[in-house]
Design a protein around this motif. Sequence first.
Motif, mmCIF file in Angstrom:
data_model
loop_
_atom_site.group_PDB
_atom_site.id
_atom_site.type_symbol
_atom_site.label_atom_id
_atom_site.label_comp_id
_atom_site.label_asym_id
_atom_site.label_seq_id
_atom_site.Cartn_x
_atom_site.Cartn_y
_atom_site.Cartn_z
ATOM 1 N N VAL A 170 -15.710 -2.489 12.260
ATOM 2 C CA VAL A 170 -14.476 -1.915 12.787
ATOM 3 C C VAL A 170 -13.795 -2.970 13.660
ATOM 4 C CG1 VAL A 170 -13.441 0.061 13.931
ATOM 5 C CG2 VAL A 170 -15.646 0.298 12.793
ATOM 6 N N THR A 171 -13.272 -4.022 13.012
ATOM 7 C CA THR A 171 -12.592 -5.094 13.735
ATOM 8 C C THR A 171 -11.340 -5.508 12.976
ATOM 9 O OG1 THR A 171 -13.805 -6.863 12.581
ATOM 10 C CG2 THR A 171 -14.793 -5.976 14.614
ATOM 11 N N SER A 172 -10.376 -6.046 13.706
ATOM 12 C CA SER A 172 -9.150 -6.522 13.074
ATOM 13 C C SER A 172 -9.424 -7.713 12.173
ATOM 14 C CB SER A 172 -8.121 -6.900 14.144
ATOM 15 O OG SER A 172 -8.646 -7.906 14.997
ATOM 16 N N ALA A 173 -10.417 -8.548 12.544
ATOM 17 C CA ALA A 173 -10.764 -9.710 11.726
ATOM 18 C C ALA A 173 -11.287 -9.277 10.367
ATOM 19 C CB ALA A 173 -11.809 -10.567 12.446
ATOM 20 N N TRP A 174 -12.149 -8.246 10.365
ATOM 21 C CA TRP A 174 -12.694 -7.767 9.092
ATOM 22 C C TRP A 174 -11.593 -7.183 8.209
ATOM 23 C CZ3 TRP A 174 -13.021 -2.827 6.892
ATOM 24 C CH2 TRP A 174 -13.810 -2.766 5.723
ATOM 25 N N MET A 175 -10.684 -6.401 8.811
ATOM 26 C CA MET A 175 -9.592 -5.823 8.031
ATOM 27 C C MET A 175 -8.683 -6.924 7.485
ATOM 28 S SD MET A 175 -9.948 -2.681 7.597
ATOM 29 C CE MET A 175 -8.365 -2.519 6.783
ATOM 30 N N GLY A 176 -8.525 -8.013 8.250
ATOM 31 C CA GLY A 176 -7.740 -9.145 7.756
ATOM 32 C C GLY A 176 -8.386 -9.772 6.539
ATOM 33 N N ASN A 177 -9.713 -9.866 6.546
ATOM 34 C CA ASN A 177 -10.440 -10.395 5.390
ATOM 35 C C ASN A 177 -10.256 -9.507 4.172
ATOM 36 O OD1 ASN A 177 -11.345 -12.392 7.101
ATOM 37 N ND2 ASN A 177 -13.400 -11.544 7.344
ATOM 38 N N VAL A 178 -10.280 -8.185 4.382
ATOM 39 C CA VAL A 178 -10.113 -7.241 3.279
ATOM 40 C C VAL A 178 -8.701 -7.339 2.711
ATOM 41 C CG1 VAL A 178 -10.069 -4.797 2.653
ATOM 42 C CG2 VAL A 178 -11.870 -5.665 4.145
ATOM 43 N N ARG A 179 -7.716 -7.466 3.576
ATOM 44 C CA ARG A 179 -6.329 -7.590 3.102
ATOM 45 C C ARG A 179 -6.147 -8.860 2.283
ATOM 46 N NH1 ARG A 179 -5.295 -6.104 8.615
ATOM 47 N NH2 ARG A 179 -4.814 -3.863 8.763
ATOM 48 N N LEU A 180 -6.801 -9.944 2.714
ATOM 49 C CA LEU A 180 -6.723 -11.194 1.953
ATOM 50 C C LEU A 180 -7.379 -11.023 0.590
ATOM 51 C CD1 LEU A 180 -6.024 -14.197 1.783
ATOM 52 C CD2 LEU A 180 -8.236 -14.695 2.849
ATOM 53 N N LEU A 181 -8.522 -10.356 0.540
ATOM 54 C CA LEU A 181 -9.205 -10.090 -0.727
ATOM 55 C C LEU A 181 -8.320 -9.261 -1.638
ATOM 56 C CD1 LEU A 181 -11.749 -10.203 -2.501
ATOM 57 C CD2 LEU A 181 -12.585 -8.182 -1.284
ATOM 58 N N LYS A 182 -7.627 -8.311 -1.068
ATOM 59 C CA LYS A 182 -6.703 -7.460 -1.830
ATOM 60 C C LYS A 182 -5.610 -8.307 -2.482
ATOM 61 C CE LYS A 182 -3.226 -3.815 -1.071
ATOM 62 N NZ LYS A 182 -2.011 -4.639 -1.232
ATOM 63 N N LYS A 183 -5.029 -9.237 -1.707
ATOM 64 C CA LYS A 183 -3.975 -10.098 -2.247
ATOM 65 C C LYS A 183 -4.496 -10.976 -3.380
ATOM 66 C CE LYS A 183 -1.357 -10.453 2.086
ATOM 67 N NZ LYS A 183 -0.906 -11.369 3.167
ATOM 68 N N ILE A 184 -5.711 -11.506 -3.203
ATOM 69 C CA ILE A 184 -6.306 -12.365 -4.236
ATOM 70 C C ILE A 184 -6.536 -11.569 -5.517
ATOM 71 C CG2 ILE A 184 -8.369 -13.681 -4.857
ATOM 72 C CD1 ILE A 184 -8.581 -14.483 -1.890
ATOM 73 N N CYS A 185 -7.068 -10.334 -5.380
ATOM 74 C CA CYS A 185 -7.322 -9.495 -6.552
ATOM 75 C C CYS A 185 -6.025 -9.104 -7.242
ATOM 76 C CB CYS A 185 -8.083 -8.237 -6.133
ATOM 77 S SG CYS A 185 -9.792 -8.531 -5.638
ATOM 78 N N GLU A 186 -5.014 -8.767 -6.469
ATOM 79 C CA GLU A 186 -3.719 -8.369 -7.045
ATOM 80 C C GLU A 186 -3.091 -9.487 -7.849
ATOM 81 O OE1 GLU A 186 -1.748 -5.049 -4.086
ATOM 82 O OE2 GLU A 186 -1.543 -7.162 -3.566
ATOM 83 N N ALA A 187 -3.317 -10.732 -7.426
ATOM 84 C CA ALA A 187 -2.696 -11.868 -8.094
ATOM 85 C C ALA A 187 -3.356 -12.220 -9.416
ATOM 86 C CB ALA A 187 -2.731 -13.092 -7.164
ATOM 87 N N GLN A 188 -4.587 -11.758 -9.622
ATOM 88 C CA GLN A 188 -5.294 -12.069 -10.866
ATOM 89 C C GLN A 188 -4.673 -11.296 -12.029
ATOM 90 O OE1 GLN A 188 -7.651 -14.550 -10.983
ATOM 91 N NE2 GLN A 188 -6.980 -14.747 -8.851
#
Length: 320
Positions: free
Chosen positions: A232-250
């Motif tokens: 439950v941290t902003s850093a972890w949510m930032g990592n998840v959002r980045l993963l989301k962007k990477i997956c969306e771009a594939q």
Amino acid sequence: MVAQGPDSAKDVYSHFDFNNKYLPGLLKKGFKKGRTDVRMACIQFALSFLVAGDNALLAQVLELKGFIPDILRSEIKEDRVSTVNLLLSTLRTKVVHNKNISKTQKVRFFTAEVLLHIASLYRWNGITDVSPEDLKVAQGSEEVGKAMVRELVHSFLRDLCCSLKHGITFCDPSLGTSGKGGNVVLLHFLLGLRPATEDQVVADLLVNILKVCPDLLNRYFKETHYSFVPRVTSAWMGNVRLLKKICEAQPDISKSCKTSEFIPLPRLLSVAMVTTDVLDMVDVLIEDSDGFDEEGGFSLNEDVIISLQCCCPCCIRSQE
């Protein structure tokens, strides 16, 4: 003298000592207000070989390990906007977009170290000496120059690292499963890049490189410092959002499925696992997030699903 033409440039090149030990020190001579400084004169001298020389001379200049790269290694973040623009526009026109310079030659010149020095311009803090155009920043603001340079370097790196036609990107139909280890320069560049979760422009560069080079996905996630263990941290949510962007771009359909080449089943399964491994991360995120909602004060499970549902619908459905 170099700028007089190809013949003059060749003559100077053949007589000039590029190994002179005092040459790199000239690039550290700082900016003198109101006049051209020594560093700027050195930069103009180096770039004049690219502008005036023919393709044969240009290739020779690019092979000089400590000539133009030394410009990028020394105080580039403090250079004036006009200097940065001159440097990047010349490299783009004379090297990146030059059809007579092979991709292999470009890779030898634009090493991971050189790319990281260029990327340091995202944190430029030099002197604004030109007027901005079409920038949504107030005139006179100290942020004007930063916005201009960030736009210049981002456009340059997108062209160099994300273009199969002009850049240093090699297409790997096996998506990294052949064992040849292609696009190593780009991989090392990405691993040394400033954390993409801290800068949206850097994140855009990362996402687009992985979009063009899906063969780097597995190796990047194995060696990266990002943690996807639910917290439950902003850093972890930032990592998840980045993963989301990477997956969306594939792409929805892997490039390997569009080839006319016959691919043996074992190899095809290995290719399929490249993106499956990324989706497995999503499964872990969703499964391991149970029990955080009460302690964290919000439904982490729901938050993760909302963040990833656009790019990984198959994983989301499997959890329902």
